[in-house]
Design a protein around this motif. Structure first.
Motif, PDB file in Angstrom:
ATOM      1  N   ALA A  29       0.825  -1.209   0.000  1.00  0.00           N
ATOM      2  CA  ALA A  29       0.000   0.000   0.000  1.00  0.00           C
ATOM      3  C   ALA A  29       0.860   1.261   0.000  1.00  0.00           C
ATOM      4  O   ALA A  29       0.513   2.251  -0.639  1.00  0.00           O
ATOM      5  N   SER A  30       1.994   1.219   0.695  1.00  0.00           N
ATOM      6  CA  SER A  30       2.859   2.398   0.762  1.00  0.00           C
ATOM      7  C   SER A  30       3.500   2.708  -0.587  1.00  0.00           C
ATOM      8  O   SER A  30       3.878   3.845  -0.840  1.00  0.00           O
ATOM      9  N   GLU A  31       3.615   1.700  -1.430  1.00  0.00           N
ATOM     10  CA  GLU A  31       4.211   1.899  -2.752  1.00  0.00           C
ATOM     11  C   GLU A  31       3.172   2.194  -3.829  1.00  0.00           C
ATOM     12  O   GLU A  31       3.526   2.581  -4.938  1.00  0.00           O
ATOM     13  N   ALA A  32       1.894   2.016  -3.511  1.00  0.00           N
ATOM     14  CA  ALA A  32       0.823   2.220  -4.492  1.00  0.00           C
ATOM     15  C   ALA A  32       0.543   3.712  -4.663  1.00  0.00           C
ATOM     16  O   ALA A  32       0.697   4.497  -3.734  1.00  0.00           O
ATOM     17  N   SER A  33       0.120   4.068  -5.854  1.00  0.00           N
ATOM     18  CA  SER A  33      -0.194   5.475  -6.121  1.00  0.00           C
ATOM     19  C   SER A  33      -1.612   5.832  -5.697  1.00  0.00           C
ATOM     20  O   SER A  33      -1.965   6.998  -5.637  1.00  0.00           O
ATOM     21  N   GLY A  34      -2.420   4.841  -5.385  1.00  0.00           N
ATOM     22  CA  GLY A  34      -3.797   5.087  -4.957  1.00  0.00           C
ATOM     23  C   GLY A  34      -4.257   3.963  -4.056  1.00  0.00           C
ATOM     24  O   GLY A  34      -3.444   3.231  -3.480  1.00  0.00           O
ATOM     25  N   THR A  35      -5.556   3.817  -3.958  1.00  0.00           N
ATOM     26  CA  THR A  35      -6.138   2.773  -3.130  1.00  0.00           C
ATOM     27  C   THR A  35      -5.916   1.409  -3.777  1.00  0.00           C
ATOM     28  O   THR A  35      -6.043   1.262  -4.986  1.00  0.00           O
ATOM     29  N   LEU A  36      -5.577   0.415  -2.967  1.00  0.00           N
ATOM     30  CA  LEU A  36      -5.409  -0.940  -3.489  1.00  0.00           C
ATOM     31  C   LEU A  36      -6.775  -1.531  -3.828  1.00  0.00           C
ATOM     32  O   LEU A  36      -7.730  -1.362  -3.079  1.00  0.00           O
ATOM     33  N   SER A  37      -6.835  -2.244  -4.917  1.00  0.00           N
ATOM     34  CA  SER A  37      -8.071  -2.944  -5.276  1.00  0.00           C
ATOM     35  C   SER A  37      -8.176  -4.205  -4.420  1.00  0.00           C
ATOM     36  O   SER A  37      -7.195  -4.663  -3.833  1.00  0.00           O
ATOM     37  N   GLN A  38      -9.361  -4.771  -4.372  1.00  0.00           N
ATOM     38  CA  GLN A  38      -9.552  -6.011  -3.625  1.00  0.00           C
ATOM     39  C   GLN A  38      -8.646  -7.105  -4.191  1.00  0.00           C
ATOM     40  O   GLN A  38      -8.069  -7.894  -3.446  1.00  0.00           O
TER      41      GLN A  38
END
Length: 71
Positions: A29-38
């Motif tokens: 999550a810290s590396e994602a640019s937005g909300t993680l998908s399911q």
């Protein structure tokens, strides 16, 4: 960042595994640019994909999407 040693009283292997899983999700999550998908969360946790209409089992025995439905 301050690293604190784990409490020596914490010896429950299941709890330790859950902490590792949570750390994996936080890392992704810290590396994602937005909300993680399911699907992304499921992938990190090693959960198999759910087929359409299959639903997810809950510890209570209910299936996701069917809570509150009569039958």
């Amino acid at each position: 960042m301050v690293t604190m040693p784990l409490d020596p009283e914490l010896t429950d292997s299941d709890l330790g595994s859950e902490i590792e899983l949570l750390a994996d999700v936080i890392d992704v999550a810290s590396e994602a640019s937005g909300t993680l998908s399911q699907a992304q969360v499921d992938s990190v946790l090693g959960v198999r994909p759910v087929s359409a209409g299959e639903g997810r089992s809950h510890p209570t025995g209910a299936t996701a999407g069917t809570e509150g439905s009569a039958g």
